[in-house]
Every structure is written in C-alpha cells, then in structure tokens.
Design a protein around this motif. Structure first.
Motif, short mmCIF file in Angstrom:
data_model
loop_
_atom_site.label_atom_id
_atom_site.label_comp_id
_atom_site.label_asym_id
_atom_site.label_seq_id
_atom_site.Cartn_x
_atom_site.Cartn_y
_atom_site.Cartn_z
N MET A 106 50.99 37.00 73.87
CA MET A 106 49.61 37.54 74.45
C MET A 106 49.66 36.86 75.99
N ARG A 107 48.71 37.27 76.55
CA ARG A 107 48.42 36.77 78.11
C ARG A 107 47.13 37.20 78.39
N VAL A 108 46.41 36.70 79.35
CA VAL A 108 45.11 37.11 79.86
C VAL A 108 45.08 36.91 81.16
N THR A 109 44.41 38.00 81.97
CA THR A 109 44.24 38.19 83.32
C THR A 109 42.66 38.25 83.66
N ALA A 110 42.16 37.54 84.36
CA ALA A 110 40.67 37.50 84.67
C ALA A 110 40.58 38.03 86.11
N ILE A 111 39.92 39.10 86.42
CA ILE A 111 39.87 39.72 87.66
C ILE A 111 38.47 39.66 88.30
N ARG A 112 38.28 39.12 89.23
CA ARG A 112 36.87 39.07 89.81
C ARG A 112 36.46 40.20 90.64
N VAL A 113 35.66 41.02 90.22
CA VAL A 113 35.35 42.28 90.86
C VAL A 113 33.72 42.16 91.40
N GLY A 114 33.23 41.29 91.34
CA GLY A 114 31.84 41.18 92.13
C GLY A 114 31.65 39.52 92.16
N GLU A 115 30.15 39.47 92.89
CA GLU A 115 29.90 37.89 92.97
C GLU A 115 29.48 37.36 91.48
N ASP A 116 29.26 37.69 90.49
CA ASP A 116 29.11 37.35 89.23
C ASP A 116 29.52 38.25 88.12
N ARG A 117 30.66 39.15 88.42
CA ARG A 117 31.07 40.16 87.50
C ARG A 117 32.67 39.99 87.44
N TRP A 118 33.39 39.75 86.35
CA TRP A 118 34.79 39.75 85.84
C TRP A 118 35.19 40.85 85.10
N SER A 119 36.65 40.94 85.32
CA SER A 119 36.85 42.00 84.24
C SER A 119 38.23 41.24 83.66
N CYS A 120 38.27 41.14 82.39
CA CYS A 120 39.35 40.39 81.61
C CYS A 120 40.11 41.23 80.84
N VAL A 121 41.43 41.18 81.32
CA VAL A 121 42.52 42.06 80.31
C VAL A 121 43.21 41.00 79.52
N TRP A 122 43.03 41.31 78.18
CA TRP A 122 43.80 40.49 77.20
C TRP A 122 44.71 41.35 76.54
N THR A 123 46.05 40.96 77.19
CA THR A 123 47.19 41.68 76.26
C THR A 123 47.82 41.15 75.06
N HIS A 124 47.84 41.52 74.09
CA HIS A 124 48.45 41.06 72.92
C HIS A 124 49.28 41.87 72.04
N HIS A 125 49.91 41.54 71.04
CA HIS A 125 50.64 42.37 70.13
C HIS A 125 49.84 42.34 68.85
N HIS A 126 50.02 43.70 68.23
CA HIS A 126 49.10 43.95 67.02
C HIS A 126 49.76 43.16 65.86
N LEU A 127 50.84 42.61 66.11
CA LEU A 127 51.64 41.88 64.82
C LEU A 127 50.92 40.61 64.45
N VAL A 128 50.13 40.04 65.60
CA VAL A 128 49.55 38.66 65.46
C VAL A 128 47.98 39.05 65.50
N VAL A 129 47.32 39.96 66.09
CA VAL A 129 45.84 40.04 66.34
C VAL A 129 45.55 41.73 65.81
#
Length: 578
Positions: A106-129
């Motif tokens: 898995m890996r995680v990317t937190a992307i700031r899209v506003g002053e108090d807003r973030w978009s988090c993309v959590w990429t993982h494999h279905h074999l573990v989660v």
C-alpha cells in the motif's frame, strides 16, 4: 486472487484506489505517523507474498515496514484543473502498480486542494485489505491523527491478528464443505452465458461504468418491501440480477457470483480485524415457470442463509469440486452489495478532522459486475463492464432494464415470473424486430452458405463463429472441423443427392455437422432428438437418409434402421460428431 494477479501482472487486477476527502484541522506529520502506527497495529498491513523456489505461495509478515505517505499541494489549480489532474494521477498511480513481493502492499498520497481541504488517495492490494477493513483502518487513522495533533493518547481497542482467522479457517471440516458444494452445483456444466458482443481471453479489465441512482424515497421503498416480507435488501437485488441474467442468457437455471463479508461471528473481535476476509461464492437460482416473484425472493434468501455456513471456502476449491471442465469459470457476472459498517466520520462530534470516503476503484476480474453502493440514504446501482466484451449500447440497454424490473418486483410480488416483465423496451423491440429482419434476395450468384463460411474463415480466421454451452469456435476452427467431416463423409460415399440425417442437441458440434454435410455436397435431414421414436423412424425412412450423424449418448434413442445408418457413419475424425 494471487494466481490471477500473477497470471496478468499488467492488468493491475485487484489493485484498489480509495479516495477519501479530508476537511478540518490537518497536520501532515501527524497524518503520516498515524498511518505508520496503524500498520504496526495490524500485521496484514506489513505483509508481502513469496512464491519463487517454494512449493506453495506464502504470505510473509514483517516486523517493521516503511509506510510511504507523500503530500502534494494543488492549490494553484482551479477546481476543473484539479479534477483533470486527479484523473491523470489515478491513471499514473494505477500504471505504477504494486510489487506483491515488497511490503507494504500500500501507499498513501495526501493532496492539498484548499486551505482546509485535502484529498487522500490510499492505494492498496485487495489481497491484504477488503472493503470492511478499509473502514477499520480509516477510523483508526483518524483517531490517531487527532490524538497526535492534540497531544492526547488514543483510545483504541486491542486488535487480533489476521493469523487467528487463518487458524480458525484451517480447523473447519473440509470434507463437509466438499460434499455441500458438489450437491449445490450438481448438473451445472457451464457458466451462465451473457449475451456479450464479443469474447476476450485473459482476466477481465473493468473500465466502463454505467450508474443508476435510486433516490432516498426509492431506496426507502426497497428497504420497506424487504422488511415487510422478511427479506434482506441484498436478496431482493440478487433476485433482480438473476431475472436479468435469465432474460439475457435465455436460461432458467442461472449462476452468478456474489461477494460475502466472510467474517465468522463466533470469532471474538472479528469486526476489528484487518485482512482479506471477503469471498466470492457462486449463487444458483432456478427461474422455472410457475413460480411467483415472492417465491423466487424467498428462495434466494434461503440460499443466502445456507451459504453463510459454507462461505469460507475459496472459489478455486469450489470450482475444482464442480462439474465444469478444468479452466472454465463458474460464472461471468458478479453481484456486490456493499453492506460493511459505514465509516461514520463525515461529521465527528469533536470538531476534528472529517473523513468522507468517496469510493474505491477496483477491478474484480469478471466481464460484468453489478455493484450496489449506499449513497447516504440513496443507493447507487452500477454496471461495471469489460469494454473488450461489451459495447456501450449493450450496457446501456441492460442498465435501462434494471429500474423497471426492480419496480415490477416491488409492485407485483405475487405475479408469476413468466408474466413479470413489462412491455418491451426500445432495446428489446430492436432485438425482436429490427435484428430479426434478415430476409434478403438470394440467387446462385451469391454463392452457397458453406461457401460463405469458407470466405469468412479466410477473411476473419480468428473471429468468433460459435458460442455454445459446450465451447466456442473461431471461423477457422469451424471451417477446418467441418472440412474434415466432409472428407470423411465423401469416403463413406456421400455426395450430391445423398441425404444425411443429423440427430444432435444444440451445440457447436451440431453446426460442424450441418456444414460438414453441406461441404461434401449432400443434403442434411434434421432429426430432433426430443421427438418420439416413431416420428424419428418415419423421418429417417421417408427421407431415405443413407447415413446419420449423432452422438454416442443419443445413439440408443434412434430407431434400429437409423442406428444402423449411424453406425455406418462411424470413425469420424477427432473433434467431429460421431
């Protein structure tokens, strides 16, 4: 899952991309540390797979892993630009994939899209989660983030490792499971065919999505109907899919896949465990005439209850116990009704970070998936299709039949199944009228049917010519098999003015027989194996058929004279009718 992922590593099968919108007070360092602590709490998040140089693949748990959490700032882009950038990010992230031999998966990317807003993309494999585990992880990440951000201690319950579930699984009665699934799938020789526009080899790639939305009022009507008749919403939706599948396949005995949570209630703490518990099971539904809608719904409900006792067997093992030929799938469509506990963090009472899970993007390895997702009080009904198999117009027609069929089920539970369907929609009218207008002028200048087959085999040798329950043939394969049969028949004296009986059930071999007779210059006489022996005897005698093509199984149904003619046709080349 592991086999399919290794079989088609470039397909990114079972790679999950979960998008979570974050708003409120956010601390980058606390967020990254929260993910690391969650990985330390749950062994499944610290695993990888090893299969080279050993007899069986194993899942390895590492004591410590580096959980990658990356942050980006997109505030310089306008909202439309951010949406386009996110689409490109998802595509590149999917292309990057995950190495199943390197932990963590898995890996995680937190992307700031506003002053108090973030978009988090959590990429993982279905074999573990799985989907349930996603919500467990995200709740803990939020709780740990708030604790680290405010300097307090997190109050998280003790966890149980995924290995405890595996030990419970190994203690189950394998012999009892085998007998159950053998009985359940007895007499089912092939997957229920879907009227796909074309066939594709290899694991399915889900790209096209068509979504219908049930309003809060419509979703409430569905839940009230299910409650009133003591059904689950999932059972009602599975029955609707069975009816749709029956209509598109023309079958009265259908099988589709259905996902189950796979979490045994008798295992304490199972609701807080993280791992791949979810399983896909074959659901078999009889759609014979005479049954009412309510009887069908109750049968599907009873099936679901019975399967709960046997839902922990792997799909590969169930396939081994079935009557399907090796390598053949049990089903070509899957129903997913998401019912795992809601995230519940969209409006936290403490005024801290809000998490809004927007959904997960996942390829399920099936040509067609019927996905049902809660949207607040509403419901989203989506058809996820492999574009290599289905044209957009086909999926549009299929999706257009879901809502009226569901409405008919809710409105008429006492109606018989054969009377259920409302009047033909536009797509059905096209199928029944426009597509059946095949009349055309014909002359000897146009050539003969078997000559057309030869021309098509030369022009499109690998195109699919026949799709039947017993297999599929390309134009080249059909023409080659028919030609071998024609040569054999010529050696038996067949040619112009010869009449040859064909007594076979609907199958690929039936078409081989028809074309083989035509290619040798003879005429064929259809002998329907469903007819009484007296009728078959008359047709054979009246036609003067010198030879009869049939199968070993049908030989004894023929009258004596026809059996003699069939024996005279023996020694047909391999893969041709006998």
């Amino acid at each position: 899952m592991l086999f399919h992922s290794l079989y088609s590593p470039d397909s990114r099968l079972y790679l999950v991309q979960t998008l979570v919108e974050l708003s409120g007070p956010f601390d980058e360092a606390a967020f990254a540390e929260a993910w690391r602590q969650v990985a330390r709490r749950h062994p499944a998040l610290r695993t990888a797979f090893v299969w080279e140089g050993i007899d069986r693949p194993v899942q390895v748990v590492y004591d410590a892993v580096d959980t990658p959490v990356v942050t980006e700032d997109w505030r310089d882009a306008a909202p439309d630009g951010q949406r386009k950038r996110m689409a490109r990010f998802f595509a590149a992230d999917r292309e990057r994939g995950l190495d199943l031999q390197v932990a963590p998966l898995m890996r995680v990317t937190a992307i700031r899209v506003g002053e108090d807003r973030w978009s988090c993309v959590w990429t993982h494999h279905h074999l573990v989660v799985d989907g349930w585990s996603e919500n467990v992880v995200l709740r803990e990440v939020r709780e740990l983030h708030e604790a680290l951000r405010t300097g307090r201690s997190a109050d998280l319950p003790e966890t149980r490792p995924f290995a405890d579930y595996l030990q419970w699984l190994q203690a189950r009665d394998g012999e009892g499971e085998r007998e159950f699934w053998r009985r359940r799938l007895a007499g089912f020789p092939a997957a229920t065919p879907i009227a796909a526009d074309r066939r594709a080899s290899g694991p399915a790639r889900r790209e096209a999505i068509r979504t219908l939305h049930l309003s809060p009022a419509e979703a409430a009507d569905l839940r009230e109907f299910a409650r009133r008749h003591r059904l689950t919403t999932s059972s009602v939706l599975q029955a609707v899919w069975a009816l749709l599948l029956g209509r598109w396949s023309g079958e009265e005995d259908v099988v589709f896949g259905a996902t189950v949570a796979g979490r045994p209630a008798e295992l304490p703490g199972i609701e807080r465990m993280v791992g791949a518990f979810v399983n896909t099971l074959p659901v078999r539904v009889a759609l014979g005439p005479g049954a009412t809608v309510l009887e069908l719904l109750r049968a599907v409900q009873a099936e679901s209850v019975e399967l709960r006792e046997h839902e922990h067997v792997s799909l590969s093992r169930i396939r081994e116990w079935s009557e399907l030929a090796p390598g053949q799938p049990l089903f070509e469509s899957i129903v997913i009704v998401e019912s795992h506990p809601a995230l519940g963090l969209e409006a936290p009472a403490d005024g801290g970070l809000r998490l809004d899970k927007r959904g997960a993007d996942l390829d399920m390895g099936s040509p067609l998936v019927f996905l049902v997702r809660p949207r607040g009080e509403a419901l989203g009904l989506s058809l996820l299709s492999d574009p290599r198999c289905f044209e957009p117009a086909t999926i549009e027609r299929m999706a257009g039949q879901v809502r009226p069929l569901l409405a008919a089920v809710l409105a008429s539970p006492d109606q018989r199944l054969e009377d259920l369907w409302p009047g033909p929609d536009a797509g059905q009218a096209e199928l029944l009228s426009a597509w059946n207008r095949t009349a055309r002028r014909f002359s000897e200048r146009d050539g003969w049917v078997h000559e057309w087959l030869g021309a098509r085999a030369a022009a499109q040798p690998d195109g699919e010519a026949v799709a039947a329950g017993d297999g599929r043939l390309t134009y080249r394969e059909l023409y080659e098999r028919a030609s071998r049969l024609a040569n054999h028949l010529r050696r038996r004296g067949a040619g112009p003015e010869t009449r040859i009986g064909i007594c076979m059930e609907r199958s690929a071999d039936l078409l081989v027989a028809v074309y083989g007779v035509l290619l040798c210059g003879a005429a064929y006489v259809p002998l329907d194996p469903a007819h009484p022996a007296e009728r078959l005897a008359f047709l054979h005698r009246d036609s003067g058929a010198a030879l009869v093509l049939t199968t070993s199984r049908l030989l004894e149904r023929l009258p004596e004279a026809a059996r003699t003619a069939a024996r005279a046709s023996r020694s047909v080349p391999a893969t041709s009718p006998t």
